[in-house]
Design an enzyme around this catalytic site. Structure first.
Site, short mmCIF file in Angstrom:
data_model
loop_
_atom_site.label_atom_id
_atom_site.label_comp_id
_atom_site.label_asym_id
_atom_site.label_seq_id
_atom_site.Cartn_x
_atom_site.Cartn_y
_atom_site.Cartn_z
N CYS A 146 0.83 -1.20 0.00
CA CYS A 146 0.00 0.00 0.00
C CYS A 146 0.87 1.26 0.00
CB CYS A 146 -0.90 -0.01 1.23
SG CYS A 146 -1.92 1.49 1.40
N CYS A 199 0.13 3.11 3.71
CA CYS A 199 0.52 2.60 5.02
C CYS A 199 1.54 1.46 4.96
CB CYS A 199 -0.72 2.14 5.79
SG CYS A 199 -1.42 0.58 5.16
N CYS A 256 -6.06 -2.49 0.15
CA CYS A 256 -5.07 -2.67 1.22
C CYS A 256 -5.74 -3.37 2.40
CB CYS A 256 -4.52 -1.32 1.66
SG CYS A 256 -3.44 -1.43 3.12
N CYS A 285 -5.17 -0.57 5.86
CA CYS A 285 -5.86 0.72 6.03
C CYS A 285 -7.14 0.81 5.22
CB CYS A 285 -4.93 1.87 5.68
SG CYS A 285 -4.57 2.05 3.91
N ASP A 340 22.06 -3.08 -14.72
CA ASP A 340 21.58 -4.31 -14.10
C ASP A 340 20.51 -4.95 -14.97
OD1 ASP A 340 20.68 -6.31 -12.45
OD2 ASP A 340 19.81 -4.97 -10.95
#
Length: 390
Positions: free
Chosen positions: A177, A180, A193, A196, A318
């Site tokens: 999320c 949160c 989520c 929350c 990378d």
């Protein structure tokens, strides 16, 4: 001078101007209606679509060559002194700086996923910085992708975002999320989520298939998406363009009609005729971009695919992201691998159980193939091939 020597000159003018006047970008933006387009994938195509929907090259200043950092944006505005509309793609890391200088009327948030981790860093950090830029410009209309968790988190920093919605085939960066850091779960078209309760915003604009693909606006009216550009990703890009154009006073049907003739953007999706067949050029530079390309390849027959991967500065050094691409979906396509990192790509395809062969040169590999072939390259591999083929 750069253009006389065969280079595109899309950066140097702005760089020199900025050395001479540190506020040149802000001065060039005064009196213009500015649209800024950012996100990991689709910036160049969506920027071109928005510019076209708003009236095209004769009306709109835009960095159509993809120079999306401050110097490139400055050059694009220097090249278009009389144009009151400006549509600029912006590298995610520079949105705050460019927005502070240009005071945008619209900020477009397309998507956020891992890309060039050695240059831009972890994707959640990038999304938070974008959210900070959004919050710093409360007068800007924010048009954001509701189905991308990180994109939605940044868009929610605006008081009244406009949401574009379409099912996304990539959720690999959408597990946490943005509010949160709790776990995000996906169920059908929704994400939520578990901590929350933050959930996917309802879309104001959506892509629907009702006897043909359409963009459905807030008023419930469907606008046909009759595009020359292929694939679902471009239907989504077009819906963003129509939504932005509508915010700036262009009727959706007019905007959609202006997009019909767009066949390629900076070489992307261009089909080149060669002795013995054709080559279509596709760009995929990270796992999320590959998910879109694989969706596109699934729409047609299993024709040969040449995959080229480099790891220059513009690509990111990378290439571990190759292990996050579901190359298993290429089963049924004859596959050739090329590019500077062809050995690593070959190992990845071997673990995917895909028969393939290695080639020293991607373009030569397409020329050795009879019939239609797709050449998919990451950033520099794509542009190297496009320069030779086009």
């Amino acid at each position: 001078m750069a253009r006389r020597t065969g280079r595109n000159g899309s950066v140097i003018g702005g760089r020199v101007a900025t050395v001479l006047d540190g506020r040149v970008l802000a001065r060039l933006a005064v009196g213009r209606t500015v649209v800024l387009v950012t996100g990991t994938n689709g910036k160049t195509t969506t920027t071109s679509m928005i510019a076209r929907a708003l009236g095209g090259d004769g009306e709109v200043a835009t960095n159509h060559l993809g120079a999306n950092m401050p110097d490139g944006i400055t050059t694009a505005l220097l090249d278009a002194p009389g144009k009151r509309l400006a549509v600029m793609e912006v590298d995610e890391s520079y949105l705050g700086e460019v927005a502070a200088a240009t005071d945008p009327a619209v900020i477009v948030l397309l998507n956020f996923s891992r890309d060039q981790l050695d240059r831009v860093g972890e994707v959640r950090t990038v999304a938070r910085r974008v959210g900070d830029a959004v919050a710093a410009h409360p007068r800007a209309r924010v048009v954001a992708f509701a189905d991308d968790v990180l994109c939605a988190g940044a868009g929610l920093r605006s008081a009244a975002p406009l949401w574009v919605s379409s099912p996304s085939s990539w959720t690999g960066d959408a597990g946490v999320c943005p509010r949160c850091d709790g776990p995000v779960t996906h169920a059908g078209l929704r994400w939520t989520c578990g901590s929350c309760g933050l959930t996917r915003p309802p879309g104001n604009w959506a892509i629907v298939d009702d006897d043909g693909w359409c963009a459905r606006g807030p008023d419930g009216v469907d606008v046909p998406l009759e595009l020359a550009l292929p694939g679902h990703a471009n239907r989504l890009n077009a819906t963003f363009a129509i939504a932005v154009a509508a915010e700036l006073g262009v009727e959706p049907a007019v905007a959609a009609a202006r997009l019909r003739g767009l066949e390629q953007v900076g070489g992307r999706y261009r089909t080149v005729t060669r002795p013995g067949g054709t080559t279509r050029l596709l760009l995929a530079k990270n796992p999320a971009g590959w998910a879109q390309v694989l969706d596109l390849l699934d729409e047609g027959p299993g024709r040969p695919v040449v995959v080229a991967v480099n790891s220059r500065e513009a690509d990111g050094r990378d290439v571990s992201w190759l292990w996050d691409v579901p190359f298993e979906r290429l089963a049924g396509h004859p596959v050739v691998v090329a590019g500077e990192r062809s050995a690593e790509l070959s190992v990845r395809l071997a673990y995917a159980g895909l028969p393939h062969r290695l080639a020293d040169d991607a373009v030569r590999a397409t020329r050795d193939t009879v019939g239609a072939v797709d050449l998919v390259g990451n950033y520099t591999a794509f542009h190297d091939a496009a320069r030779v083929l086009t």
